[in-house]
Write a protein that holds these residues in place. Structure first.
Motif, PDB file in Angstrom:
ATOM      1  N   PRO A   1      -4.493  -1.666   0.609  1.00  0.00           N
ATOM      2  CA  PRO A   1      -5.014  -1.057   1.834  1.00  0.00           C
ATOM      3  C   PRO A   1      -6.311  -0.275   1.615  1.00  0.00           C
ATOM      4  CG  PRO A   1      -2.656  -0.654   1.630  1.00  0.00           C
ATOM      5  CD  PRO A   1      -3.094  -1.309   0.355  1.00  0.00           C
ATOM      6  N   LEU A   2      -6.392   0.501   0.532  1.00  0.00           N
ATOM      7  CA  LEU A   2      -7.577   1.347   0.303  1.00  0.00           C
ATOM      8  C   LEU A   2      -8.501   0.738  -0.750  1.00  0.00           C
ATOM      9  CD1 LEU A   2      -5.819   4.839   0.440  1.00  0.00           C
ATOM     10  CD2 LEU A   2      -7.089   3.699   2.260  1.00  0.00           C
ATOM     11  N   LEU A   3      -8.721  -0.562  -0.649  1.00  0.00           N
ATOM     12  CA  LEU A   3      -9.517  -1.291  -1.651  1.00  0.00           C
ATOM     13  C   LEU A   3     -10.919  -0.687  -1.802  1.00  0.00           C
ATOM     14  CD1 LEU A   3      -9.430  -3.986  -3.420  1.00  0.00           C
ATOM     15  CD2 LEU A   3     -10.737  -4.993  -1.569  1.00  0.00           C
ATOM     16  N   PHE A   4     -11.605  -0.432  -0.685  1.00  0.00           N
ATOM     17  CA  PHE A   4     -12.958   0.123  -0.764  1.00  0.00           C
ATOM     18  C   PHE A   4     -12.925   1.624  -1.035  1.00  0.00           C
ATOM     19  CE2 PHE A   4     -14.128  -3.646   1.972  1.00  0.00           C
ATOM     20  CZ  PHE A   4     -14.826  -4.293   0.975  1.00  0.00           C
TER      21      PHE A   4
ATOM     22  N   LEU B   1      -8.241   7.589  10.369  1.00  0.00           N
ATOM     23  CA  LEU B   1      -9.533   6.882  10.436  1.00  0.00           C
ATOM     24  C   LEU B   1     -10.604   7.600   9.631  1.00  0.00           C
ATOM     25  CD1 LEU B   1     -10.001   5.632  14.127  1.00  0.00           C
ATOM     26  CD2 LEU B   1      -9.462   4.296  12.088  1.00  0.00           C
ATOM     27  N   LYS B   2     -10.580   8.932   9.643  1.00  0.00           N
ATOM     28  CA  LYS B   2     -11.578   9.709   8.896  1.00  0.00           C
ATOM     29  C   LYS B   2     -11.499   9.445   7.399  1.00  0.00           C
ATOM     30  CE  LYS B   2     -12.314  13.720  11.858  1.00  0.00           C
ATOM     31  NZ  LYS B   2     -11.220  14.521  12.414  1.00  0.00           N
ATOM     32  N   LEU B   3     -10.279   9.121   6.916  1.00  0.00           N
ATOM     33  CA  LEU B   3     -10.088   8.898   5.478  1.00  0.00           C
ATOM     34  C   LEU B   3     -10.422   7.459   5.070  1.00  0.00           C
ATOM     35  CD1 LEU B   3      -6.660  10.757   5.089  1.00  0.00           C
ATOM     36  CD2 LEU B   3      -8.902  11.591   4.364  1.00  0.00           C
ATOM     37  N   GLN B   4     -10.612   6.591   6.065  1.00  0.00           N
ATOM     38  CA  GLN B   4     -10.852   5.180   5.753  1.00  0.00           C
ATOM     39  C   GLN B   4     -12.324   4.817   5.948  1.00  0.00           C
ATOM     40  OE1 GLN B   4      -7.977   2.841   8.070  1.00  0.00           O
ATOM     41  NE2 GLN B   4      -6.360   3.379   6.629  1.00  0.00           N
ATOM     42  N   VAL B   5     -12.794   3.892   5.115  1.00  0.00           N
ATOM     43  CA  VAL B   5     -14.148   3.365   5.289  1.00  0.00           C
ATOM     44  C   VAL B   5     -14.190   2.680   6.659  1.00  0.00           C
ATOM     45  CG1 VAL B   5     -15.747   1.571   4.474  1.00  0.00           C
ATOM     46  CG2 VAL B   5     -14.589   3.044   2.820  1.00  0.00           C
ATOM     47  N   PRO B   6     -15.213   2.941   7.488  1.00  0.00           N
ATOM     48  CA  PRO B   6     -15.257   2.336   8.825  1.00  0.00           C
ATOM     49  C   PRO B   6     -15.173   0.803   8.782  1.00  0.00           C
ATOM     50  CG  PRO B   6     -16.978   3.992   8.577  1.00  0.00           C
ATOM     51  CD  PRO B   6     -16.359   3.800   7.221  1.00  0.00           C
ATOM     52  N   ASP B   7     -14.527   0.250   9.810  1.00  0.00           N
ATOM     53  CA  ASP B   7     -14.312  -1.202   9.875  1.00  0.00           C
ATOM     54  C   ASP B   7     -15.633  -1.980   9.754  1.00  0.00           C
ATOM     55  OD1 ASP B   7     -12.750  -3.636  10.438  1.00  0.00           O
ATOM     56  OD2 ASP B   7     -13.798  -3.607  12.357  1.00  0.00           O
ATOM     57  N   ALA B   8     -16.673  -1.492  10.437  1.00  0.00           N
ATOM     58  CA  ALA B   8     -17.960  -2.207  10.406  1.00  0.00           C
ATOM     59  C   ALA B   8     -18.500  -2.294   8.979  1.00  0.00           C
ATOM     60  CB  ALA B   8     -18.976  -1.507  11.302  1.00  0.00           C
TER      61      ALA B   8
ATOM     62  N   LEU C   1      -7.236  -8.299  -0.527  1.00  0.00           N
ATOM     63  CA  LEU C   1      -6.984  -8.274   0.921  1.00  0.00           C
ATOM     64  C   LEU C   1      -6.928  -6.830   1.389  1.00  0.00           C
ATOM     65  CD1 LEU C   1      -5.992  -9.704   3.594  1.00  0.00           C
ATOM     66  CD2 LEU C   1      -3.681  -9.420   2.703  1.00  0.00           C
ATOM     67  N   THR C   2      -7.750  -6.492   2.375  1.00  0.00           N
ATOM     68  CA  THR C   2      -7.739  -5.121   2.866  1.00  0.00           C
ATOM     69  C   THR C   2      -8.057  -5.104   4.357  1.00  0.00           C
ATOM     70  OG1 THR C   2      -8.439  -2.869   2.316  1.00  0.00           O
ATOM     71  CG2 THR C   2     -10.178  -4.547   2.366  1.00  0.00           C
ATOM     72  N   GLY C   3      -7.950  -3.930   4.942  1.00  0.00           N
ATOM     73  CA  GLY C   3      -8.219  -3.779   6.376  1.00  0.00           C
ATOM     74  C   GLY C   3      -7.752  -2.407   6.801  1.00  0.00           C
ATOM     75  N   SER C   4      -8.386  -1.870   7.805  1.00  0.00           N
ATOM     76  CA  SER C   4      -8.019  -0.533   8.276  1.00  0.00           C
ATOM     77  C   SER C   4      -6.655  -0.568   8.952  1.00  0.00           C
ATOM     78  CB  SER C   4      -9.083  -0.020   9.245  1.00  0.00           C
ATOM     79  OG  SER C   4     -10.326   0.073   8.569  1.00  0.00           O
ATOM     80  N   ILE C   5      -6.103   0.613   9.200  1.00  0.00           N
ATOM     81  CA  ILE C   5      -4.797   0.728   9.833  1.00  0.00           C
ATOM     82  C   ILE C   5      -4.771  -0.028  11.172  1.00  0.00           C
ATOM     83  CG2 ILE C   5      -5.457   2.954  10.915  1.00  0.00           C
ATOM     84  CD1 ILE C   5      -2.468   3.758  10.648  1.00  0.00           C
ATOM     85  N   GLY C   6      -3.676  -0.767  11.412  1.00  0.00           N
ATOM     86  CA  GLY C   6      -3.492  -1.443  12.692  1.00  0.00           C
ATOM     87  C   GLY C   6      -4.287  -2.723  12.874  1.00  0.00           C
TER      88      GLY C   6
END
Length: 200
Positions: free
Chosen positions: A116-119, A159-166, A11-16
């Motif tokens: 949270p940072l699965l990818f 957001l810069k540190l996370q893989v984009p939601d798309a 289970l993962t997903g970007s912040i918020g």
């Protein structure tokens, strides 16, 4: 007899995006959830197993309450080398806790690894399928900026540190939309749990 083990859903997903709410929905349906963030908090909290190692590596960042998060954050933020040193301390310990969790729930048909940072950190190879929690960029921004101490600058940095939601959506096996009502999100989670356990 073949070695039976649970189906592991990452289970993962970007912040918020509402990942914590969705994790709670899985738990509410009786699905065991391993929360990677909670594991880190335990390891770094008062009396946490990692405190001596973290203090030795980053002097002055721990105290009676465990890790002083602002101080440790300041020591590693914007410093990739320091962050790697911290990850080398934390990741193996979290991995060991996840292994124990898997052993404790070996009889269950389905378990969830909430990462949270699965990818970002390569955890997707250890799960059978990935569910991404997602909402519109507007909803995400609104939720995150409502958090205490959050600024638009900090949000952009995260957001810069996370893989984009798309990209997360594209790589996911399942997407749970939290831009709808709570009831609709809960139904989506129920359907997913049912489809993953129906064949048991």
């Amino acid at each position: 007899m073949s070695e039976a083990r649970p189906f592991i859903l990452g289970l993962t997903g970007s912040i918020g995006m509402g990942k914590s709410a969705v994790a709670a929905m899985f738990q509410g349906l009786g699905v065991p959830v391993f929360d990677a963030d909670a594991a880190v908090h335990r390891l770094q909290g008062p009396g946490g197993a990692l405190l001596p190692t973290i203090e030795a590596e980053f002097p002055g960042t721990t105290g009676p309450q465990g890790v002083d998060r602002p101080k440790l954050g300041a020591a590693v933020f914007g410093n990739p080398e320091a962050l790697k040193r911290l990850e080398r301390i934390v990741h193996p310990a979290v991995g060991a806790m996840r292994k124990d969790f898997l052993a404790e729930n070996a009889e269950k048909p389905l378990i969830v690894f909430d990462i949270p940072l699965l990818f970002e950190k390569g955890g997707w190879e250890q799960v059978d399928a990935v569910v991404v929690v997602s909402a519109s960029a507007e909803a995400q921004r609104e939720r995150v900026l409502a958090r205490p101490g959050m600024t638009p600058e900090k949000f952009e940095q995260i957001l810069k540190l996370q893989v984009p939601d798309a990209e997360k959506r594209a790589r996911a096996d399942y997407v749970v939309d939290t831009g709808t009502s709570l009831a609709e999100t809960r139904h989506a989670v129920q359907r997913l749990v049912h489809s993953l356990t129906a064949s048991e």
